[in-house]
Design an enzyme around this catalytic site. Structure first.
Site, PDB file in Angstrom:
ATOM      1  N   PRO A   1       0.913  -1.398   0.070  1.00  0.00           N
ATOM      2  CA  PRO A   1      -0.357   0.072   0.062  1.00  0.00           C
ATOM      3  C   PRO A   1       1.047   1.082  -0.393  1.00  0.00           C
ATOM      4  CG  PRO A   1       0.338  -1.093   2.068  1.00  0.00           C
ATOM      5  CD  PRO A   1       0.792  -1.867   1.122  1.00  0.00           C
ATOM      6  N   HIS A   2       0.345   2.433  -0.545  1.00  0.00           N
ATOM      7  CA  HIS A   2       1.326   4.087  -0.459  1.00  0.00           C
ATOM      8  C   HIS A   2       0.220   4.584  -0.816  1.00  0.00           C
ATOM      9  CE1 HIS A   2       0.177   1.584  -4.558  1.00  0.00           C
ATOM     10  NE2 HIS A   2       0.694   2.467  -4.465  1.00  0.00           N
ATOM     11  N   ALA A   3       0.572   5.541  -0.131  1.00  0.00           N
ATOM     12  CA  ALA A   3      -0.121   7.226   0.086  1.00  0.00           C
ATOM     13  C   ALA A   3       0.755   7.884   0.017  1.00  0.00           C
ATOM     14  CB  ALA A   3      -0.845   6.940   1.295  1.00  0.00           C
TER      15      ALA A   3
END
Length: 182
Positions: A95-97
């Protein structure tokens, strides 16, 4: 060519390896050997869902001073998930933000004691190892893509994946992630 090769090539095709620049700068919160410190690694987590995992990662990011607002970070993770799953293969998710609540680039690792079947993945297998990439909104673009490309490339290494699955030592995990991100 395997799926990890395909993923890494897709990110690298966006020309994110400019000037041989290092993936992440060595910032005070990381270890002397790279951007990930043992405090950035969570082992023995009781994670049962994708959203629960993203909440746990967001809470940890706020606790470590990486981000200021837990709910804003959760929303940034979920917004990215709505564009397409970050569940990969072999029990891994990336996951990346990128968000204004994030104050510095960071990599967090979480290992779940139980498989997270609700996280959609490329191979349909449940997730148990999560490598989260966080980038301040004003550093998005090539930094964000470079982080993804380098992590996808690291996950092509079967020894790296095996070590992440078997180890419960935050120091060992941080050192191995750093070795692959430098």
């Amino acid at each position: 060519m395997g799926i990890w090769d395909t993923v890494a090539r897709a990110f690298k095709a966006k020309d994110v390896q400019a000037n041989g620049e290092a993936l992440l700068s060595r910032e005070p919160s990381g270890s002397p050997d790279g951007p990930v410190s043992p405090e950035d690694v969570m082992v023995g987590c009781a994670l049962t869902s994708r959203d629960g995992a993203l909440h746990a990662l967001s809470a940890r990011a706020v606790e470590l001073g990486i981000a200021e607002d837990e709910q804003a970070l959760v929303e940034a993770f979920l917004q990215r998930e709505n564009e397409g799953t970050t569940g990969m293969m072999d029990g891994f998710a990336i996951p990346h933000a990128k968000a204004s609540t994030i104050k510095r680039r960071a990599v967090l690792v979480a290992k779940s004691n139980s498989a997270i079947a609700s996280w959609e993945t490329m191979d349909g297998e449940p997730v148990s190892v999560i490598v989260a990439l966080l980038v301040p909104e004003d550093q998005a673009g090539t930094d964000h893509l470079r982080m993804l490309a380098n992590m996808a490339e690291a996950l092509m290494d079967s020894r790296f994946r095996s070590m992440l699955r078997r180890s419960d030592d935050p120091r060992e995990i941080a050192a191995e992630v750093n070795r692959h991100l430098q």
